[in-house]
Write an enzyme that holds these catalytic residues in place. Structure first.
Site, mmCIF file in Angstrom:
data_model
loop_
_atom_site.group_PDB
_atom_site.id
_atom_site.type_symbol
_atom_site.label_atom_id
_atom_site.label_comp_id
_atom_site.label_asym_id
_atom_site.label_seq_id
_atom_site.Cartn_x
_atom_site.Cartn_y
_atom_site.Cartn_z
ATOM 1 N N HIS A 164 0.847 -1.201 0.000
ATOM 2 C CA HIS A 164 0.000 0.000 0.000
ATOM 3 C C HIS A 164 0.886 1.257 0.000
ATOM 4 O O HIS A 164 0.640 2.195 -0.758
ATOM 5 C CB HIS A 164 -0.851 0.078 1.277
ATOM 6 C CG HIS A 164 -1.871 -1.004 1.464
ATOM 7 N ND1 HIS A 164 -2.011 -1.711 2.634
ATOM 8 C CD2 HIS A 164 -2.843 -1.472 0.633
ATOM 9 C CE1 HIS A 164 -3.016 -2.564 2.527
ATOM 10 N NE2 HIS A 164 -3.531 -2.461 1.326
ATOM 11 N N ARG A 194 -2.117 -5.955 -7.852
ATOM 12 C CA ARG A 194 -1.073 -6.982 -7.723
ATOM 13 C C ARG A 194 -1.156 -7.977 -8.864
ATOM 14 O O ARG A 194 -0.171 -8.589 -9.249
ATOM 15 C CB ARG A 194 -1.220 -7.721 -6.388
ATOM 16 C CG ARG A 194 -0.868 -6.872 -5.185
ATOM 17 C CD ARG A 194 -1.388 -7.463 -3.912
ATOM 18 N NE ARG A 194 -2.842 -7.503 -3.941
ATOM 19 C CZ ARG A 194 -3.608 -7.820 -2.913
ATOM 20 N NH1 ARG A 194 -3.052 -8.149 -1.769
ATOM 21 N NH2 ARG A 194 -4.917 -7.826 -3.012
ATOM 22 N N SER A 223 -3.122 -7.772 3.434
ATOM 23 C CA SER A 223 -3.343 -7.573 4.874
ATOM 24 C C SER A 223 -3.732 -8.898 5.522
ATOM 25 O O SER A 223 -3.303 -9.212 6.635
ATOM 26 C CB SER A 223 -4.437 -6.530 5.093
ATOM 27 O OG SER A 223 -4.055 -5.308 4.524
#
Ligand code: PNS
Length: 168
Positions: free
Chosen positions: A17, A91, A128
């Site tokens: 991020h 990604r 995450s």
């Protein structure tokens, strides 16, 4: 002045991020990191904690501010902030599939454009969710998250030691 919004739940913020948001700040005069309350998930960190971690991390960058996204539409938030674009990192193809309907909906609602930045190859494996899992199982995530995040992850595991009953 051209402003962009980087929205997300950031539970927690990771280095992928940070890299995308830093690159966005090279393209826009101002980048607003909008931390969502995360209504569809049960976050590990509270909204206040996620905002605090992002504020601490981006305090070292120029032109990046952190705000709560609030309970309304992203398009309304962007309008209120005077932002003309949303910036998201990709990604891989699964990210594009996830982002595409939201980007199309946002453009339908208000003409808001979404700009995708290809994630740097060093970070395409980071999420995450994986970081929380690896950390909770004792793996080292210190090179994957900003210091402000690593400190809070570590504090949390000190508060709640892992259940070792299965080791016996
Ligand atoms: O990191 P996330 O959880 O994938 O972020 C999703 C987020 C916050 C960008 C998305 O849920 C969002 O834009 N929420 C704001 C409410 C809204 O505008 N919903 C309609 C989206 S088309």
């Amino acid at each position: 002045m051209q402003s962009a919004v980087c929205p997300g739940s950031f539970d927690p913020l990771h280095n992928g991020h940070v890299e995308v948001i830093a690159r966005a700040s090279n393209l826009f005069d101002e980048v607003i990191v909008a931390v969502s309350a995360n209504m569809h998930k049960s976050p590990l960190f509270s909204l206040d904690e996620r905002i605090a971690m992002a504020q601490e991390t981006f305090s070292y960058f120029r032109g990046i501010t952190v705000k709560p996204l609030g309970g309304g539409l992203l398009t309304d938030f962007c309008r209120a902030q005077g932002a003309t674009a949303v910036v998201k990192g990709l990604r891989g193809p699964q990210d594009l599939e996830y982002e595409r309907p939201m980007a199309t909906m946002n453009r339908h609602l208000s003409g808001l454009e979404t700009i995708y930045l290809q994630a740097d190859g060093r970070y395409t494996h980071l999420s995450s969710t994986l970081i929380k899992e690896v950390h909770s199982l004792g793996g080292d995530v210190s090179e994957m998250v900003p210091r402000a995040v690593h400190r809070r992850l570590t504090d949390r595991s000190a508060d709640r030691p892992a259940d070792r009953s299965a080791d016996r």
